[in-house]
Design a protein around this motif. Structure first.
Motif, PDB file in Angstrom:
ATOM      1  N   ILE A 146       4.240   3.486  -6.227  1.00 48.68           N
ATOM      2  CA  ILE A 146       4.054   2.459  -5.537  1.00 48.68           C
ATOM      3  C   ILE A 146       5.948   2.905  -4.210  1.00 48.68           C
ATOM      4  CG2 ILE A 146       5.085   0.103  -4.537  1.00 48.68           C
ATOM      5  CD1 ILE A 146       3.106  -0.905  -7.594  1.00 48.68           C
ATOM      6  N   PHE A 147       6.213   3.395  -5.167  1.00 50.33           N
ATOM      7  CA  PHE A 147       8.026   3.561  -4.320  1.00 50.33           C
ATOM      8  C   PHE A 147       7.465   5.321  -3.220  1.00 50.33           C
ATOM      9  CE2 PHE A 147       9.096  -0.189  -7.133  1.00 50.33           C
ATOM     10  CZ  PHE A 147       9.566  -0.576  -6.526  1.00 50.33           C
ATOM     11  N   ASP A 148       6.709   5.207  -2.874  1.00 55.90           N
ATOM     12  CA  ASP A 148       6.401   6.040  -2.019  1.00 55.90           C
ATOM     13  C   ASP A 148       6.228   5.989  -0.590  1.00 55.90           C
ATOM     14  OD1 ASP A 148       5.232   9.282  -1.774  1.00 55.90           O
ATOM     15  OD2 ASP A 148       3.911   8.553  -0.884  1.00 55.90           O
ATOM     16  N   LEU A 149       6.992   6.932   0.168  1.00 55.98           N
ATOM     17  CA  LEU A 149       6.751   6.001   1.762  1.00 55.98           C
ATOM     18  C   LEU A 149       6.046   6.266   2.301  1.00 55.98           C
ATOM     19  CD1 LEU A 149      10.013   9.309   3.136  1.00 55.98           C
ATOM     20  CD2 LEU A 149       9.766   6.274   2.534  1.00 55.98           C
ATOM     21  N   ASP A 150       4.469   7.288   1.905  1.00 54.66           N
ATOM     22  CA  ASP A 150       3.249   7.268   2.697  1.00 54.66           C
ATOM     23  C   ASP A 150       2.567   5.397   1.728  1.00 54.66           C
ATOM     24  OD1 ASP A 150       3.292   9.505   3.667  1.00 54.66           O
ATOM     25  OD2 ASP A 150       2.745  10.949   2.500  1.00 54.66           O
ATOM     26  N   PHE A 151       2.822   5.593   1.243  1.00 49.72           N
ATOM     27  CA  PHE A 151       1.808   4.587   0.578  1.00 49.72           C
ATOM     28  C   PHE A 151       2.834   3.446   0.670  1.00 49.72           C
ATOM     29  CE2 PHE A 151       2.108   0.325  -2.180  1.00 49.72           C
ATOM     30  CZ  PHE A 151       1.017   0.158  -2.422  1.00 49.72           C
ATOM     31  N   LEU A 152       3.923   2.636   1.687  1.00 48.56           N
ATOM     32  CA  LEU A 152       4.466   1.816   1.682  1.00 48.56           C
ATOM     33  C   LEU A 152       4.073   1.451   3.138  1.00 48.56           C
ATOM     34  CD1 LEU A 152       7.971   1.905   0.411  1.00 48.56           C
ATOM     35  CD2 LEU A 152       6.229   0.243  -0.131  1.00 48.56           C
ATOM     36  N   ALA A 153       3.478   3.202   4.220  1.00 50.10           N
ATOM     37  CA  ALA A 153       3.405   3.060   5.076  1.00 50.10           C
ATOM     38  C   ALA A 153       1.641   2.378   5.385  1.00 50.10           C
ATOM     39  CB  ALA A 153       3.673   4.346   5.505  1.00 50.10           C
ATOM     40  N   LYS A 154       1.055   3.078   4.242  1.00 49.05           N
ATOM     41  CA  LYS A 154      -0.530   2.568   4.629  1.00 49.05           C
ATOM     42  C   LYS A 154      -0.485   0.985   3.904  1.00 49.05           C
ATOM     43  CE  LYS A 154      -4.685   4.304   2.973  1.00 49.05           C
ATOM     44  NZ  LYS A 154      -5.426   4.902   2.429  1.00 49.05           N
ATOM     45  N   LEU A 155       0.151   0.648   3.306  1.00 52.93           N
ATOM     46  CA  LEU A 155       0.523  -0.846   2.982  1.00 52.93           C
ATOM     47  C   LEU A 155       0.357  -1.922   3.867  1.00 52.93           C
ATOM     48  CD1 LEU A 155       0.604  -3.651   0.376  1.00 52.93           C
ATOM     49  CD2 LEU A 155       3.068  -2.886   0.155  1.00 52.93           C
ATOM     50  N   LYS A 156       1.338  -1.608   4.688  1.00 51.41           N
ATOM     51  CA  LYS A 156       1.688  -2.260   5.560  1.00 51.41           C
ATOM     52  C   LYS A 156       0.396  -2.292   6.807  1.00 51.41           C
ATOM     53  CE  LYS A 156       6.263  -2.772   8.047  1.00 51.41           C
ATOM     54  NZ  LYS A 156       7.083  -3.117   8.413  1.00 51.41           N
ATOM     55  N   ASP A 157      -0.221  -1.165   7.416  1.00 56.08           N
ATOM     56  CA  ASP A 157      -1.193  -1.469   8.351  1.00 56.08           C
ATOM     57  C   ASP A 157      -1.861  -2.419   7.432  1.00 56.08           C
ATOM     58  OD1 ASP A 157      -0.077   0.921   9.679  1.00 56.08           O
ATOM     59  OD2 ASP A 157      -0.923   2.140   8.246  1.00 56.08           O
ATOM     60  N   PHE A 158      -1.999  -1.559   6.144  1.00 52.69           N
ATOM     61  CA  PHE A 158      -3.141  -2.485   4.809  1.00 52.69           C
ATOM     62  C   PHE A 158      -3.332  -4.673   4.815  1.00 52.69           C
ATOM     63  CE2 PHE A 158      -5.118  -3.314   0.544  1.00 52.69           C
ATOM     64  CZ  PHE A 158      -6.377  -4.353   1.415  1.00 52.69           C
ATOM     65  N   GLN A 159      -1.989  -4.720   5.382  1.00 53.51           N
ATOM     66  CA  GLN A 159      -1.796  -5.864   5.408  1.00 53.51           C
ATOM     67  C   GLN A 159      -2.084  -6.438   6.542  1.00 53.51           C
ATOM     68  OE1 GLN A 159       0.945  -8.141   3.107  1.00 53.51           O
ATOM     69  NE2 GLN A 159       1.787  -9.341   4.862  1.00 53.51           N
ATOM     70  N   ALA A 160      -1.545  -6.066   8.116  1.00 56.80           N
ATOM     71  CA  ALA A 160      -2.048  -5.888   9.156  1.00 56.80           C
ATOM     72  C   ALA A 160      -2.876  -6.197   9.531  1.00 56.80           C
ATOM     73  CB  ALA A 160      -1.130  -4.917  10.349  1.00 56.80           C
ATOM     74  N   ALA A 161      -3.815  -5.234   8.303  1.00 57.03           N
ATOM     75  CA  ALA A 161      -5.610  -5.294   9.201  1.00 57.03           C
ATOM     76  C   ALA A 161      -6.079  -6.222   8.788  1.00 57.03           C
ATOM     77  CB  ALA A 161      -6.301  -3.949   8.399  1.00 57.03           C
ATOM     78  N   LEU A 162      -5.411  -7.462   7.163  1.00 58.89           N
ATOM     79  CA  LEU A 162      -6.243  -7.993   6.787  1.00 58.89           C
ATOM     80  C   LEU A 162      -5.262  -9.534   7.670  1.00 58.89           C
ATOM     81  CD1 LEU A 162      -4.984  -7.302   2.722  1.00 58.89           C
ATOM     82  CD2 LEU A 162      -7.342  -7.677   3.558  1.00 58.89           C
TER      83      LEU A 162
END
Length: 788
Positions: free
Chosen positions: A86-102
């Motif tokens: 979970i504490f990976d830069l690519d994952f966290l960046a994608k998490l923010k994009d996923f949340q914005a899309a939702l």
């Protein structure tokens, strides 16, 4: 009594002649009435929500609705993420994009919560700064390590938005109360509660966004209560439509085999479908939604309603083939079987109407509209069916059976009846032994209800919800509504300390030996603020002891940008909520745990505030508690109504009571069978008794009606059994075959609740037929011997 029965049968005889002479008028009136009811069908709706299970005036439901109006919905869609790290830069960046899309693409959502936007409170002197936890992405591995430490060391994040081992995180989507969708020409429909269609659109949008982001390094699962409700609804609708077709096909096949006439297939099929469509139209007119319970209604009406037509047509065709006089055949068929089909319909409707007293709305509604459907099928059978026979030309067929030569089927039925008549005591003794064994097994049945387990084991929604339960210790919310009874009552440190005690007590609960998740309330926010204003010192993660200081910190929180207080307290700081996460388990376990918790809350708060357990888990708990407390009454009512009607039909109290033995035996056998196959009494199959007794008595009514007639004529019980089974036995057999097939096709349903209901009901009805072919004749022979 015999004179009254004779007059009723004569009335039916004359009514048949009236229909014959005015057939087209009766067909026109039937078409007009059917069209009026069917015109309401487009407005029928579906409701699979847990709150839809209780009557509108139920106190638990009212409490929950009051809570929801104040604090918003507690039903959520939960998205689970389990990447390698979970504490990976690519994952966290994608998490923010996923949340914005939702947030941008999912309709009717009030809040989306995750690691990306969890509230993080920071103190800067005398000011509070409330910002998103992941306001800015870590720029390097060092900042990433600090971010991980900040998350995992935080007193609130582990167990709420990330698992305690840091390997699983969730995104929680909370729906709005009122729809924000737009309808053509009407703008925003903001005054309407979310409908089943709105929840479906919400779920579909989540699935679409999740599917776009789902990759091996970003695995996405979607579960939670809203997802489960939507999937249950869709499976129920799919089950209803598919099994309506299957039941209809079975009716066509069996009536074709039985009558070998096109009219013998088309007419009863048309009659029973008119009854079905009219019933659904009435449901729509009275704004009664389809539920998981009432999805069995179409197949039920098709399978049950066809029986009346089969009994009338059996007598009609036999008389018509002998005498080639249509008017006489219609008149004779109604005179012979009109009273019997009225009584079978009344007994079936009586068994169903016993559900009206149930405290569960969908069960009561099923009882009402299934009974309406049965009586509509009766009306169409007595009016529309004879009118069709009279109005449309019918080919004449020669009798293939002479008076002394029965078909192989009739010969088989006669041999069965003769065996029962010749060996009545052994038949009664074996039946008594079966009753005792079945009763012993039935007494060991337990109660259960877990709607998540209605879904197939391999279904993604069920697997996702179970995985969320495993990692987060809960996917279902229990809410505790705290009411201090006075404005600004939440500034009182004593109240807050009691809330903290309630949270710690709640977190120690165990359901099915599994721990519950972490609790959340305004107390946690106040403690976090207090720590932030004291330089982040962990020793200050506690409730301030001064009322004024609490008020100041809450004001600073609002000024600092904290906008989530509205979901934790009311605007006057009189009421607050405590949210507990519970795993999705058996409602019986909820009942035990939450009842004890409610009592302990009274001791904790004393006179400082009232604490009421509510939320969806509490509604589910209340639902099953009501089922257990009311269904026994429903069964008793059904037994009294049906027994009374049977005594009325037979005209003899002793014989009427004895005739109920072949009806109660299969019910007890069905309960014993449940124990053998490992099924508990749950929300779906607890209705089997009331439904089955109403159906089981149908064949008994036809047997007793014909036996009484032939025994009065011959004075010989054995001969009366013989004549009864050759005149009504075939119709009894084929109607039971249709009923059993109609219920047993449910074994192929995806919903386990539907499978269980079909299995137990089909088994019980088949045992009822055996009881009518064996036990009923044996009992009548023994009674007739006593009279002689």
């Amino acid at each position: 009594m015999a004179d009254i029965r004779d007059r009723i049968e004569l009335w039916f005889d004359n009514f048949g002649r009236v229909i014959f002479k005015r057939a087209w008028l009766f067909l026109f009136l039937s078409l007009l009435a059917t069209g009026a009811m069917v015109s309401q069908l487009p407005s029928i709706r579906m409701d699979t929500s847990a709150e839809g299970l209780l009557h509108k005036e139920d106190p638990a439901l009212k409490t929950y609705q009051d809570f929801r109006r104040q604090f918003g919905r507690d039903e959520t869609v939960i998205i689970g993420l389990s990447p390698a790290n979970i504490f990976d830069l690519d994952f966290l960046a994608k998490l923010k994009d996923f949340q914005a899309a939702l947030e941008n693409e999912v309709p009717n959502i009030s809040e989306v919560s995750s690691l990306a936007n969890a509230a993080y409170i920071d103190g800067q002197g005398d000011d509070l700064i409330v910002e998103d936890l992941l306001e800015d992405l870590p720029a390097n591995e060092g900042e990433l390590a600090l971010f991980k430490q900040k998350v995992m060391a935080h007193p609130l994040y582990p167990g709420t938005i990330i698992s305690e081992d840091g390997m699983f995180t969730i995104i929680v989507l909370t729906p709005v109360i009122f729809s924000t969708s737009k309808t053509a020409g009407a703008g925003t429909d903001s005054g309407r509660l979310l409908s089943e269609d709105d929840f479906g659109a919400l779920f579909d949008a989540v699935q679409m966004v999740a599917g776009r982001f789902n990759t091996p390094d970003f695995p996405v699962i979607v579960g939670g209560e809203v997802a489960t409700e939507v999937v249950l609804k869709r499976l129920a609708l799919d089950t209803m439509s598919r099994f309506m077709l299957l039941t209809g096909l079975l009716i066509i096949i069996i009536t074709a085999i039985m009558f070998r006439r096109i009219s013998g297939v088309i007419y009863p099929f048309l009659v029973v479908n008119c009854a079905l469509l009219a019933t659904l139209g009435l449901m729509a007119f009275f704004k009664t939604a389809m539920t998981l319970n009432t999805t069995i209604l179409p197949s039920f009406i098709l399978a049950v309603g066809i029986g009346d037509s089969i009994h009338i047509l059996t007598i009609f065709y036999r008389h018509f083939n002998q005498h080639h006089d249509k008017e006489e055949a219609i008149s004779y068929a109604l005179g012979h079987s009109g009273l019997a089909v009225v009584m079978t319909s009344l007994t079936t409707a009586g068994g169903l109407l016993s559900f009206v007293s149930a405290g569960i709305a969908p069960i009561a509604e099923l009882g009402i509209f299934a009974a309406v459907g049965v009586m509509l099928a009766l009306a169409y059978t007595l009016v529309t069916l004879p009118a069709l026979l009279a109005a449309i030309p019918l080919s004449k067929k020669k009798m293939v059976e002479s008076a002394g030569a029965f078909s192989r089927l009739d010969n088989f039925l006669v041999r069965v009846g003769d065996f029962a008549a010749d060996h009545p005591w052994p038949v009664v003794a074996v039946s008594g032994l079966i009753l005792l064994v079945s009763f012993a097994l039935a007494s060991q049945l337990g109660f259960s209800h877990n709607s998540l387990k209605y879904l197939p084991r391999d279904m993604e929604t069920r697997q996702a919800t179970e995985m969320i339960d495993q990692h987060m210790k809960g996917s279902l919310n229990v809410e505790v509504l705290i009411d201090t009874g006075r404005e600004n009552g939440l500034y009182d440190p004593a109240v807050l300390h009691n809330m903290e005690k309630a949270q710690r007590l709640g977190e120690k609960l165990r359901v099915e030996d599994a721990p519950v998740g972490k609790s959340i309330s305004v107390v946690d926010t106040i403690k976090e603020m207090n720590q932030a204003l004291n330089g982040g010192n962990p020793d200050y993660f506690k409730i301030p002891e001064e009322r004024q200081l609490i008020a100041q910190e809450l004001l600073l929180y609002e000024i600092g940008g904290g906008d989530d207080l509205r979901t934790l307290v009311d605007s006057g700081y009189q009421k607050a909520r405590i949210t507990l996460n519970l795993p999705w388990v058996d409602a019986i376990e909820y009942d035990r745990v939450l009842t004890n918790y409610q009592e302990q809350l009274k001791d904790i708060f004393g006179a400082t505030a009232t604490a009421t357990v509510t939320g969806m888990a509490a509604v589910i708990c209340r639902t099953f508690s009501v089922i257990i407390s009311t269904m026994a009454n429903s069964y008793l009512i059904a037994a009294v109504i049906i027994t009374g009607l049977m005594v009325l039909l037979i005209g003899n109290l002793k014989v009427g009571l004895v005739s109920m033995i072949p009806n109660f035996l299969p019910i007890v056998m069905g309960l014993g069978f449940m124990k053998i196959v490992g099924l508990p009494l749950d929300y779906s199959n607890i209705m089997v008794g009331g439904v089955a007794i109403g159906l089981a008595v149908d064949d008994t009514v036809h047997f007793m009606h014909n036996f009484r007639r032939y025994f009065a004529r011959t004075g010989d019980a054995r001969q009366a059994v013989h004549l009864t089974l050759t005149s009504a036995g075939r119709a009894m057999l084929f109607t039971t075959l249709i009923l059993c097939a109609g219920f047993l096709v449910l074994l192929f349903a995806q919903l386990q609740s539907t499978v269980n209901f079909g299995l137990i009901t089909g088994f019980t009805i088949s045992m009822a037929l055996l009881a009518d072919f064996l036990l009923a004749p044996a009992l009548m022979v023994l009674i007739s011997r006593q009279k002689s």
